[in-house]
Design a protein around this motif. Structure first.
Motif, mmCIF file in Angstrom:
data_model
loop_
_atom_site.group_PDB
_atom_site.id
_atom_site.type_symbol
_atom_site.label_atom_id
_atom_site.label_comp_id
_atom_site.label_asym_id
_atom_site.label_seq_id
_atom_site.Cartn_x
_atom_site.Cartn_y
_atom_site.Cartn_z
ATOM 1 N N MET A 1 2.983 5.541 1.407
ATOM 2 C CA MET A 1 2.355 5.615 0.119
ATOM 3 C C MET A 1 2.293 4.238 -0.530
ATOM 4 O O MET A 1 1.310 3.892 -1.162
ATOM 5 N N LYS A 2 3.360 3.455 -0.362
ATOM 6 C CA LYS A 2 3.389 2.133 -0.982
ATOM 7 C C LYS A 2 2.232 1.274 -0.490
ATOM 8 O O LYS A 2 1.597 0.567 -1.264
ATOM 9 N N ARG A 3 1.959 1.343 0.815
ATOM 10 C CA ARG A 3 0.856 0.562 1.385
ATOM 11 C C ARG A 3 -0.462 0.943 0.730
ATOM 12 O O ARG A 3 -1.230 0.072 0.299
ATOM 13 N N ILE A 4 -0.717 2.212 0.605
ATOM 14 C CA ILE A 4 -1.980 2.679 0.023
ATOM 15 C C ILE A 4 -2.050 2.312 -1.456
ATOM 16 O O ILE A 4 -3.079 1.834 -1.932
ATOM 17 N N ARG A 5 -0.957 2.495 -2.168
ATOM 18 C CA ARG A 5 -0.927 2.134 -3.592
ATOM 19 C C ARG A 5 -1.206 0.642 -3.762
ATOM 20 O O ARG A 5 -1.995 0.239 -4.614
ATOM 21 N N SER A 6 -0.580 -0.167 -2.927
ATOM 22 C CA SER A 6 -0.782 -1.619 -3.007
ATOM 23 C C SER A 6 -2.219 -2.012 -2.667
ATOM 24 O O SER A 6 -2.792 -2.892 -3.319
ATOM 25 N N GLU A 7 -2.799 -1.366 -1.652
ATOM 26 C CA GLU A 7 -4.188 -1.643 -1.286
ATOM 27 C C GLU A 7 -5.137 -1.353 -2.441
ATOM 28 O O GLU A 7 -6.156 -2.010 -2.600
ATOM 29 N N ARG A 8 -4.792 -0.378 -3.254
ATOM 30 C CA ARG A 8 -5.625 -0.006 -4.401
ATOM 31 C C ARG A 8 -5.246 -0.766 -5.675
ATOM 32 O O ARG A 8 -5.780 -0.514 -6.735
ATOM 33 N N LYS A 9 -4.308 -1.715 -5.491
ATOM 34 C CA LYS A 9 -3.876 -2.582 -6.593
ATOM 35 C C LYS A 9 -3.384 -1.798 -7.811
ATOM 36 O O LYS A 9 -3.690 -2.119 -8.953
ATOM 37 N N THR B 1 -0.020 -0.273 -9.877
ATOM 38 C CA THR B 1 1.430 -0.360 -10.059
ATOM 39 C C THR B 1 2.012 1.044 -9.912
ATOM 40 O O THR B 1 1.282 2.045 -9.949
ATOM 41 N N GLN B 2 3.327 1.102 -9.780
ATOM 42 C CA GLN B 2 3.990 2.402 -9.727
ATOM 43 C C GLN B 2 3.754 3.166 -11.022
ATOM 44 O O GLN B 2 3.542 4.374 -11.002
ATOM 45 N N GLY B 3 3.762 2.467 -12.128
ATOM 46 C CA GLY B 3 3.517 3.102 -13.425
ATOM 47 C C GLY B 3 2.118 3.674 -13.535
ATOM 48 O O GLY B 3 1.915 4.757 -14.088
ATOM 49 N N GLU B 4 1.138 2.942 -13.012
ATOM 50 C CA GLU B 4 -0.241 3.429 -13.040
ATOM 51 C C GLU B 4 -0.406 4.669 -12.163
ATOM 52 O O GLU B 4 -1.106 5.615 -12.543
ATOM 53 N N LEU B 5 0.256 4.661 -11.007
ATOM 54 C CA LEU B 5 0.201 5.846 -10.150
ATOM 55 C C LEU B 5 0.883 7.026 -10.834
ATOM 56 O O LEU B 5 0.376 8.149 -10.786
ATOM 57 N N ALA B 6 2.009 6.781 -11.480
ATOM 58 C CA ALA B 6 2.693 7.853 -12.215
ATOM 59 C C ALA B 6 1.780 8.427 -13.293
ATOM 60 O O ALA B 6 1.724 9.647 -13.483
ATOM 61 N N ALA B 7 1.043 7.566 -13.994
ATOM 62 C CA ALA B 7 0.114 8.036 -15.035
ATOM 63 C C ALA B 7 -0.981 8.896 -14.428
ATOM 64 O O ALA B 7 -1.356 9.930 -14.997
ATOM 65 N N ARG B 8 -1.494 8.505 -13.269
ATOM 66 C CA ARG B 8 -2.516 9.321 -12.597
ATOM 67 C C ARG B 8 -1.948 10.675 -12.214
ATOM 68 O O ARG B 8 -2.627 11.698 -12.325
ATOM 69 N N GLN C 1 -4.926 13.009 -3.878
ATOM 70 C CA GLN C 1 -6.031 13.034 -4.830
ATOM 71 C C GLN C 1 -5.990 11.797 -5.730
ATOM 72 O O GLN C 1 -7.016 11.155 -5.964
ATOM 73 N N ALA C 2 -4.823 11.449 -6.234
ATOM 74 C CA ALA C 2 -4.685 10.304 -7.139
ATOM 75 C C ALA C 2 -5.044 8.992 -6.452
ATOM 76 O O ALA C 2 -5.558 8.070 -7.085
ATOM 77 N N LEU C 3 -4.785 8.915 -5.134
ATOM 78 C CA LEU C 3 -5.043 7.683 -4.380
ATOM 79 C C LEU C 3 -6.364 7.721 -3.613
ATOM 80 O O LEU C 3 -6.758 6.718 -3.021
ATOM 81 N N GLY C 4 -7.014 8.866 -3.595
ATOM 82 C CA GLY C 4 -8.306 8.985 -2.926
ATOM 83 C C GLY C 4 -8.236 8.913 -1.411
ATOM 84 O O GLY C 4 -9.088 8.297 -0.768
ATOM 85 N N VAL C 5 -7.202 9.536 -0.842
ATOM 86 C CA VAL C 5 -7.046 9.558 0.613
ATOM 87 C C VAL C 5 -6.747 10.980 1.078
ATOM 88 O O VAL C 5 -6.335 11.827 0.287
ATOM 89 N N GLY C 6 -6.913 11.205 2.371
ATOM 90 C CA GLY C 6 -6.555 12.484 2.958
ATOM 91 C C GLY C 6 -5.089 12.502 3.360
ATOM 92 O O GLY C 6 -4.421 11.459 3.405
ATOM 93 N N VAL C 7 -4.605 13.684 3.665
ATOM 94 C CA VAL C 7 -3.201 13.841 4.052
ATOM 95 C C VAL C 7 -2.899 13.036 5.315
ATOM 96 O O VAL C 7 -1.845 12.395 5.406
ATOM 97 N N ASN C 8 -3.799 13.043 6.283
ATOM 98 C CA ASN C 8 -3.549 12.294 7.515
ATOM 99 C C ASN C 8 -3.361 10.805 7.248
ATOM 100 O O ASN C 8 -2.478 10.176 7.825
ATOM 101 N N GLU C 9 -4.187 10.239 6.383
ATOM 102 C CA GLU C 9 -4.044 8.829 6.035
ATOM 103 C C GLU C 9 -2.734 8.586 5.289
ATOM 104 O O GLU C 9 -2.034 7.606 5.543
#
Length: 70
Positions: free
Chosen positions: A1-9, A11-18, A51-59
């Motif tokens: 998850m960290k890799r995908i979150r970082s690729e989408r630039k 922060t952890q806080g922004e992901l938490a908000a989503r 959904q929040a990161l815009g990826v499928g479960v496999n990814e």
């Protein structure tokens, strides 16, 4: 998850908000614990993370499966 979150630039806080907009009550500290593998993710949370990161479960689980293959 960290890799995908970082690729989408994000922060952890922004992901938490989503996640909170999707009805999942997580804060930045919980995201950190998940990324460090010290907190389990429920199936519902996994789907919402996808959904929040815009990826499928496999990814989302790709790095996990790659580690299993060695």
């Amino acid at each position: 998850m960290k890799r995908i979150r970082s690729e989408r630039k994000l922060t952890q806080g922004e992901l938490a908000a989503r996640m909170q907009t999707l009805g999942v009550n997580l804060d930045q500290q919980m995201i950190s614990k998940i990324e460090k593998n010290t907190r389990i993710v429920t199936d519902y949370e996994l789907i919402c993370f996808c959904q929040a990161l815009g990826v499928g479960v496999n990814e989302m689980l790709r790095d996990f499966y790659d580690k299993l293959k060695g």
